[in-house]
Design a protein around this motif. Sequence first.
Motif, PDB file in Angstrom:
ATOM      1  N   UNK A 228     -19.261  62.191  15.241  1.00  0.00           N
ATOM      2  CA  UNK A 228     -19.778  62.841  14.041  1.00  0.00           C
ATOM      3  C   UNK A 228     -21.285  62.789  13.949  1.00  0.00           C
ATOM      4  N   UNK A 229     -21.956  62.921  15.092  1.00  0.00           N
ATOM      5  CA  UNK A 229     -23.420  62.872  15.100  1.00  0.00           C
ATOM      6  C   UNK A 229     -23.977  64.207  15.602  1.00  0.00           C
ATOM      7  N   UNK A 230     -25.309  64.335  15.484  1.00  0.00           N
ATOM      8  CA  UNK A 230     -25.959  65.519  16.051  1.00  0.00           C
ATOM      9  C   UNK A 230     -26.930  65.057  17.141  1.00  0.00           C
ATOM     10  N   UNK A 231     -27.120  65.883  18.186  1.00  0.00           N
ATOM     11  CA  UNK A 231     -26.554  67.211  18.372  1.00  0.00           C
ATOM     12  C   UNK A 231     -25.175  67.197  19.028  1.00  0.00           C
ATOM     13  N   UNK A 232     -24.553  68.375  19.012  1.00  0.00           N
ATOM     14  CA  UNK A 232     -23.481  68.697  19.946  1.00  0.00           C
ATOM     15  C   UNK A 232     -23.989  69.905  20.726  1.00  0.00           C
ATOM     16  N   UNK A 233     -23.358  70.197  21.854  1.00  0.00           N
ATOM     17  CA  UNK A 233     -23.864  71.226  22.761  1.00  0.00           C
ATOM     18  C   UNK A 233     -22.697  71.891  23.452  1.00  0.00           C
TER      19      UNK A 233
ATOM     20  N   UNK B  82     -14.474  70.483  12.483  1.00  0.00           N
ATOM     21  CA  UNK B  82     -15.045  71.397  13.485  1.00  0.00           C
ATOM     22  C   UNK B  82     -16.140  70.711  14.288  1.00  0.00           C
ATOM     23  N   UNK B  83     -17.032  69.990  13.603  1.00  0.00           N
ATOM     24  CA  UNK B  83     -18.119  69.344  14.332  1.00  0.00           C
ATOM     25  C   UNK B  83     -17.624  68.140  15.124  1.00  0.00           C
ATOM     26  N   UNK B  84     -16.721  67.374  14.534  1.00  0.00           N
ATOM     27  CA  UNK B  84     -16.198  66.181  15.217  1.00  0.00           C
ATOM     28  C   UNK B  84     -15.436  66.570  16.490  1.00  0.00           C
ATOM     29  N   UNK B  85     -14.903  67.781  16.516  1.00  0.00           N
ATOM     30  CA  UNK B  85     -14.234  68.222  17.746  1.00  0.00           C
ATOM     31  C   UNK B  85     -15.259  68.403  18.879  1.00  0.00           C
ATOM     32  N   UNK B  86     -16.528  68.567  18.501  1.00  0.00           N
ATOM     33  CA  UNK B  86     -17.584  68.697  19.520  1.00  0.00           C
ATOM     34  C   UNK B  86     -18.321  67.393  19.749  1.00  0.00           C
TER      35      UNK B  86
ATOM     36  N   UNK C 185     -26.832  71.471  15.272  1.00  0.00           N
ATOM     37  CA  UNK C 185     -27.532  70.417  14.545  1.00  0.00           C
ATOM     38  C   UNK C 185     -28.814  70.938  13.928  1.00  0.00           C
ATOM     39  N   UNK C 186     -29.414  70.165  12.996  1.00  0.00           N
ATOM     40  CA  UNK C 186     -30.652  70.619  12.363  1.00  0.00           C
ATOM     41  C   UNK C 186     -31.853  70.412  13.300  1.00  0.00           C
ATOM     42  N   UNK C 187     -32.753  71.388  13.338  1.00  0.00           N
ATOM     43  CA  UNK C 187     -33.938  71.301  14.205  1.00  0.00           C
ATOM     44  C   UNK C 187     -34.808  70.098  13.858  1.00  0.00           C
ATOM     45  N   UNK C 188     -34.751  69.669  12.593  1.00  0.00           N
ATOM     46  CA  UNK C 188     -35.591  68.545  12.173  1.00  0.00           C
ATOM     47  C   UNK C 188     -35.121  67.213  12.751  1.00  0.00           C
ATOM     48  N   UNK C 189     -33.884  67.174  13.251  1.00  0.00           N
ATOM     49  CA  UNK C 189     -33.366  65.933  13.849  1.00  0.00           C
ATOM     50  C   UNK C 189     -34.048  65.682  15.181  1.00  0.00           C
TER      51      UNK C 189
ATOM     52  N   UNK D  38     -26.819  75.775  12.826  1.00  0.00           N
ATOM     53  CA  UNK D  38     -27.127  74.726  11.844  1.00  0.00           C
ATOM     54  C   UNK D  38     -25.919  73.859  11.515  1.00  0.00           C
ATOM     55  N   UNK D  39     -26.177  72.595  11.234  1.00  0.00           N
ATOM     56  CA  UNK D  39     -25.152  71.676  10.745  1.00  0.00           C
ATOM     57  C   UNK D  39     -25.763  71.013   9.515  1.00  0.00           C
ATOM     58  N   UNK D  40     -25.213  71.280   8.344  1.00  0.00           N
ATOM     59  CA  UNK D  40     -25.812  70.786   7.102  1.00  0.00           C
ATOM     60  C   UNK D  40     -25.380  69.351   6.844  1.00  0.00           C
ATOM     61  N   UNK D  41     -26.236  68.417   7.236  1.00  0.00           N
ATOM     62  CA  UNK D  41     -25.861  67.004   7.112  1.00  0.00           C
ATOM     63  C   UNK D  41     -25.885  66.549   5.659  1.00  0.00           C
ATOM     64  N   UNK D  42     -26.676  67.235   4.807  1.00  0.00           N
ATOM     65  CA  UNK D  42     -26.696  66.839   3.385  1.00  0.00           C
ATOM     66  C   UNK D  42     -25.335  67.127   2.742  1.00  0.00           C
ATOM     67  N   UNK D  43     -24.575  68.071   3.344  1.00  0.00           N
ATOM     68  CA  UNK D  43     -23.240  68.367   2.825  1.00  0.00           C
ATOM     69  C   UNK D  43     -22.144  67.697   3.661  1.00  0.00           C
ATOM     70  N   UNK D  44     -22.550  66.824   4.594  1.00  0.00           N
ATOM     71  CA  UNK D  44     -21.564  66.111   5.402  1.00  0.00           C
ATOM     72  C   UNK D  44     -20.910  66.947   6.479  1.00  0.00           C
ATOM     73  N   UNK D  45     -21.546  68.066   6.836  1.00  0.00           N
ATOM     74  CA  UNK D  45     -20.933  68.969   7.816  1.00  0.00           C
ATOM     75  C   UNK D  45     -20.758  68.301   9.186  1.00  0.00           C
TER      76      UNK D  45
END
Lengths: 219, 218
Positions: free
Chosen positions: B52-57, B44-48, B7-11, B32-39
């Motif tokens: 579909x949110x941040x963070x994942x760990x 891949x992220x939804x599997x974690x 996830x982005x550090x700014x979150x 990093x997970x680029x939320x501006x690009x819908x990553x």
Amino acid sequence: MAPVKVFGPAMSAHAARILVCLEEVGAEYEVVNVDMQAKEHKSPEHLARNPFGQIPAFQDGDIVLFESRAIAKYVLRKYSKSAGVDLLREGDLKEAAMVDVWTEVEAHTYNPALSPVVYECLIYPAMRGVPTNQKVVEESLEKLKKVLDVYEARLSKHDYLAGDFLSFADLNHFPYTHYFMGTPHASLFDAYPHVKAWWERLAARPSVKKLSAGMPLKF
Amino acid sequence: MAMKVYGPAASTNVARVLVCLEEVGLDYELVPVDMTKGEHKSPAHVSRNPFGQVPAFQDGDLILSESRAISKYILRKGGGSHLLREGNLSEAAMVDVWLEVESGQFDSAMSPIVFQCFVVPMFMGGTTDMKVVEENLEKLKKSLEVYEARLSRFKYLAGDFVSLADISHFPMAHYLLVGPHASVIDAYPHVKAWIADIMSRPSVKKVTELMEAAIRMN
């Protein structure tokens, strides 16, 4: 040992969150009503227990707590060993983490999608005499379907949310889901067979049955 | 293998996890997970994080979501259990109480304010909705009255010991301090001092730098 006290109406969903844990560990407790219509939750006496003027509050001797999930965890930590239950799994790092994850999911994702339907269909019409806001209901149901998609996938792999063991995470879902089943939209769960089966397992628990009897679906 | 945070550090929710890793000094990798690009909605992220949110760990084969759950796992595993007090019934309960307050009162008022003051103008090219900001500032002030009363009696929220309940406030507190409404805490001197204390922790300073760097890059 004096019974612990839960302050709040027994039919309150947040109070029920605590009561189901008290029932599961077989602890003695007393429910002290707080008359919300008479604004008793804003009285100095209640504010001394819950400084945000909300219900529930809790007392065990000198210990006074608020926030239903914090209170429920206190109850489980205090009584679990003697009751022979382990609903928090704090002895196992991974299991405890999974209990925490799904407890957070209930709070941040499941409840915000489901509870507006309960408020609009049951609570507001009865308590405020206002008609159901169908737009809010429709939007919430759409969100809830997406949430239940995830729950269906999870509960297809495990009998319960944190794993193949009942935990605090599952019990947290009982109060508002109970009331949801009293709305015209209960049949939504029919489209999610594993979720429905999980709910029915929870609803069949003696603790849940006992409390449900005191939480009528007609307000 | 080092623990991974996605996830982005700014979150604020990502930052909450990072500060716990810094508190216990465990090795980690920030992916990093680029939320501006819908990553965050990518398979891949939804599997974690299935919502579909941040963070994942990730720690080995354990994958977690929900920042407060992840934070507790990290503290328990990494020798930070003094920040949870789980060996002491009443202290642990107080940590839990104020963690719930952080989430239910502070975060819920701050989140729309930060969204309107930072995300909307900086990432969405829109204008701040001042009505939303004003409503939530009023909610925040009512909560801060309770915090002020509490922190007049105790050095920290759960008692006279710092805990996850305090540290969990830092990401939103940071955005409050660097945003246009920082002066709201001037009316609450104990709250102001408590925030300054939390922000001075080495772990918090380190993660604040990561958050600022991430925002500067945008």
